[in-house]
Design a protein around this motif. Structure first.
Motif, mmCIF file in Angstrom:
data_model
loop_
_atom_site.group_PDB
_atom_site.id
_atom_site.type_symbol
_atom_site.label_atom_id
_atom_site.label_comp_id
_atom_site.label_asym_id
_atom_site.label_seq_id
_atom_site.Cartn_x
_atom_site.Cartn_y
_atom_site.Cartn_z
ATOM 1 N N ALA A 90 0.830 -1.205 0.000
ATOM 2 C CA ALA A 90 0.000 0.000 0.000
ATOM 3 C C ALA A 90 0.865 1.256 0.000
ATOM 4 N N LEU A 91 1.926 1.261 0.832
ATOM 5 C CA LEU A 91 2.829 2.419 0.858
ATOM 6 C C LEU A 91 3.521 2.592 -0.488
ATOM 7 N N GLY A 92 3.907 1.472 -1.099
ATOM 8 C CA GLY A 92 4.539 1.548 -2.412
ATOM 9 C C GLY A 92 3.594 2.097 -3.470
ATOM 10 N N ALA A 93 2.315 1.728 -3.377
ATOM 11 C CA ALA A 93 1.330 2.253 -4.332
ATOM 12 C C ALA A 93 1.215 3.765 -4.213
ATOM 13 N N VAL A 94 1.260 4.266 -2.984
ATOM 14 C CA VAL A 94 1.235 5.713 -2.777
ATOM 15 C C VAL A 94 2.512 6.350 -3.326
ATOM 16 N N GLY A 95 3.660 5.748 -3.028
ATOM 17 C CA GLY A 95 4.928 6.307 -3.477
ATOM 18 C C GLY A 95 5.057 6.371 -4.984
ATOM 19 N N ARG A 96 4.472 5.392 -5.677
ATOM 20 C CA ARG A 96 4.524 5.401 -7.134
ATOM 21 C C ARG A 96 3.617 6.467 -7.738
ATOM 22 N N ARG A 97 2.749 7.017 -6.920
ATOM 23 C CA ARG A 97 1.823 8.065 -7.368
ATOM 24 C C ARG A 97 1.952 9.281 -6.454
ATOM 25 N N SER A 98 3.174 9.589 -6.053
ATOM 26 C CA SER A 98 3.379 10.572 -4.991
ATOM 27 C C SER A 98 2.900 11.965 -5.376
ATOM 28 N N ALA A 119 -5.541 14.307 9.978
ATOM 29 C CA ALA A 119 -4.400 14.045 9.105
ATOM 30 C C ALA A 119 -4.276 12.557 8.790
ATOM 31 N N VAL A 120 -4.408 11.723 9.818
ATOM 32 C CA VAL A 120 -4.295 10.277 9.612
ATOM 33 C C VAL A 120 -5.443 9.773 8.737
ATOM 34 N N CYS A 121 -6.657 10.255 8.994
ATOM 35 C CA CYS A 121 -7.815 9.816 8.203
ATOM 36 C C CYS A 121 -7.683 10.231 6.740
ATOM 37 N N VAL A 122 -7.201 11.444 6.503
ATOM 38 C CA VAL A 122 -7.007 11.904 5.129
ATOM 39 C C VAL A 122 -5.934 11.064 4.441
ATOM 40 N N TRP A 123 -4.851 10.798 5.146
ATOM 41 C CA TRP A 123 -3.782 9.984 4.559
ATOM 42 C C TRP A 123 -4.275 8.581 4.236
ATOM 43 N N LEU A 124 -5.054 7.988 5.128
ATOM 44 C CA LEU A 124 -5.596 6.654 4.860
ATOM 45 C C LEU A 124 -6.525 6.669 3.644
ATOM 46 N N THR A 125 -7.265 7.761 3.477
ATOM 47 C CA THR A 125 -8.117 7.903 2.289
ATOM 48 C C THR A 125 -7.267 7.922 1.024
ATOM 49 N N VAL A 126 -6.173 8.660 1.075
ATOM 50 C CA VAL A 126 -5.271 8.731 -0.069
ATOM 51 C C VAL A 126 -4.654 7.362 -0.351
ATOM 52 N N VAL A 127 -4.292 6.640 0.708
ATOM 53 C CA VAL A 127 -3.753 5.291 0.537
ATOM 54 C C VAL A 127 -4.771 4.401 -0.168
ATOM 55 N N ALA A 128 -6.044 4.496 0.253
ATOM 56 C CA ALA A 128 -7.086 3.687 -0.377
ATOM 57 C C ALA A 128 -7.229 4.009 -1.860
ATOM 58 N N VAL A 129 -7.142 5.278 -2.201
ATOM 59 C CA VAL A 129 -7.220 5.676 -3.613
ATOM 60 C C VAL A 129 -6.040 5.106 -4.393
ATOM 61 N N ALA A 130 -4.847 5.196 -3.813
ATOM 62 C CA ALA A 130 -3.651 4.679 -4.497
ATOM 63 C C ALA A 130 -3.737 3.174 -4.701
ATOM 64 N N VAL A 131 -4.215 2.456 -3.687
ATOM 65 C CA VAL A 131 -4.354 1.005 -3.802
ATOM 66 C C VAL A 131 -5.378 0.651 -4.882
ATOM 67 N N ALA A 132 -6.477 1.405 -4.937
ATOM 68 C CA ALA A 132 -7.490 1.160 -5.969
ATOM 69 C C ALA A 132 -6.910 1.378 -7.362
ATOM 70 N N LEU A 133 -6.121 2.430 -7.526
ATOM 71 C CA LEU A 133 -5.477 2.679 -8.814
ATOM 72 C C LEU A 133 -4.473 1.569 -9.148
ATOM 73 N N GLU A 134 -3.756 1.110 -8.132
ATOM 74 C CA GLU A 134 -2.792 0.029 -8.342
ATOM 75 C C GLU A 134 -3.492 -1.228 -8.835
ATOM 76 N N ARG A 135 -4.588 -1.585 -8.203
ATOM 77 C CA ARG A 135 -5.312 -2.797 -8.594
ATOM 78 C C ARG A 135 -5.916 -2.664 -9.988
ATOM 79 N N ALA A 136 -6.261 -1.437 -10.359
ATOM 80 C CA ALA A 136 -6.813 -1.209 -11.695
ATOM 81 C C ALA A 136 -5.723 -1.073 -12.750
ATOM 82 N N GLY A 137 -4.455 -1.095 -12.327
ATOM 83 C CA GLY A 137 -3.353 -0.961 -13.268
ATOM 84 C C GLY A 137 -3.207 0.437 -13.830
ATOM 85 N N LEU A 138 -3.593 1.455 -13.044
ATOM 86 C CA LEU A 138 -3.576 2.840 -13.513
ATOM 87 C C LEU A 138 -2.522 3.652 -12.766
#
Length: 429
Positions: free
Chosen positions: A324-332, A367-386
């Motif tokens: 999950a952290l890597g998915a965020v980092g790839r879309r930083s 701050a933590v809740c917003v970051w977790l939301t962003v993580v969820a978005v990044a993971v969703a994009l990762e799973r979609a290959g986007l």
């Protein structure tokens, strides 16, 4: 007679692929965004007078503990960490381009293109969303000092030493000047347009501030030094091959972490209300906090290198948290701007205005809740290959349209000086 194919200086390899990326820099970027959210959220708190750095004064016991921990472990530690990772990525960009046959001059032009578009992205972010942008300063750093990344190790090492000395002097002078001014004139207006009641007025005011904002950050924090140190680390592949450099990474974590915490505690005591020095002493302590934060940022980055090395040594695949952290980092880029937008939307007076109702603890929770939301978005994009949409846009702007596959023999790669000629895998997309 040599039959070597001449290198075409216009050769430009497209951006790094997912398979080429090393996990450590991406995981570190993903975690870094949490630190940035924790540092930025308190700026929106209006239930108390502005305090140290981004934090409000006072609050209950838990608020003071949160402020103490943030000042000791987070504030002025996230910026240098991000800057070092940015420098790491830029050096990898140069190494990969040189390995593909691009001349040093052409690779330098690519860096400058990246810098120009980072400045533009940052200015839009500064004016429309949040007036503590970090993209534009990094873009300016790329434009002003990126040429060092195309030179040899000796020039780059000299740049590190000179910039470190200048950064220490400038950070000290600026911290002292700001602290003395606040002690005599008070903290009114310290948060500026972050506390604005009218969005249109805020945008107009930020337009007038934008030309000077990046300069202020570059002069007041060791951003350039962190970028250049990140480039040195990239040439030695510290995060691309962390298992090989475990001993060094351990020393950076232990020594850098100790220096960072020791340098952060005095200002943390002031922020928590346990110490009340005068203006000059506060300025000196703030300067200490900024300078030692550089060591903290490097320690955080090295820690993630060690985590990856440990997993690789045990033959383990990345777990769900690392992925999950890597998915965020790839879309930083996308994640940073999305996170900043969500914080402003939830906390700012010109939007939902939750900052008028909470203190330090509430800001940390948001701050933590917003970051977790962003993580969820990044993971969703990762799973979609986007890719992240803004990361994809940046790639298109910097590299242009992907070239059609050419027929015939590929040009022989040009030699690159030093370790930088290794295949690069840590560049941001």
């Amino acid at each position: 007679m040599s039959t070597r194919t001449p290198v075409n200086s216009s050769v430009r390899r497209q951006g790094v692929t997912v398979a080429e990326r090393s996990p450590a820099p991406d995981i570190a970027r993903g975690f870094m965004l949490l630190l940035i959210a924790l540092a930025h959220a308190p700026m929106y708190v209006t239930t108390s007078e502005p305090g140290v750095v981004t934090h409000p004064w006072g609050g209950d016991t838990l608020d003071r503990v949160i402020t103490f921990l943030s000042l000791g472990l987070v504030d002025n530690r996230a910026y240098p960490m991000f800057a070092a990772l940015f420098g790491y990525g830029m050096a990898m960009l140069v190494a990969r381009q040189r390995a593909a046959g691009t001349t040093a001059a052409a690779a330098g032009r690519l860096l400058r293109r990246r810098g120009v578009f980072l400045v533009l992205f940052g200015l839009v972010h500064f004016v429309l969303i949040f007036p503590a942008d970090i993209l534009a300063p990094y873009g300016v750093a790329a434009l002003a000092f990126g040429w060092l990344l195309t030179r040899g190790d000796r020039a780059l090492n000299k740049g590190v030493v000179i910039s470190a000395v200048l950064a220490t002097v400038l950070a000290t002078l600026l911290s002292l000047a700001v602290a003395v001014e606040e002690s005599t004139k008070g903290t009114e207006g310290l948060r500026g347009t972050v506390w604005a009641h009218d969005y249109g007025d805020a945008v107009v005011e930020r337009l007038s501030q934008a030309p000077f904002a990046s300069l202020h950050i570059l002069l007041g924090w060791p951003i350039v030094t962190a970028v250049l140190v990140g480039a040195v680390a990239a040439r030695r592949r510290y995060l691309d091959d962390p298992a090989r450099h475990r001993a060094l990474l351990k020393r950076v974590v232990l020594l850098g972490g100790a220096v960072s915490v020791a340098g952060g505690i005095p200002l943390a005591l002031i922020g928590a209300g346990s110490w009340h020095p005068g203006g000059v002493a506060t300025g000196a302590v703030t300067a200490l906090h900024v300078v030692t934060g550089f060591a903290g940022g490097l320690a955080y980055a090295a820690a993630f290198g060690l985590l990856v090395a440990r997993s690789q040594r045990r033959g383990l695949t990345p777990g769900p948290v690392a992925r999950a952290l890597g998915a965020v980092g790839r879309r930083s880029l996308t994640c940073y701007l999305l996170q900043s937008s969500l914080l402003a939307l939830v906390l700012a007076r010109v939007a939902f205005g939750l900052g008028d109702e909470i203190h330090s603890t509430g800001a940390a929770v948001v701050a933590v809740c917003v970051w977790l939301t962003v993580v969820a978005v990044a993971v969703a994009l990762e799973r979609a290959g986007l890719r992240g949409p803004l990361d994809a846009l940046m790639r298109r702007l910097v590299y242009g349209k992907p070239a059609r596959r050419a027929t015939g023999p590929a040009p022989e790669p040009a030699p690159a000086s030093g370790p930088a000629k290794q295949p690069a895998s840590g560049e941001q997309s």
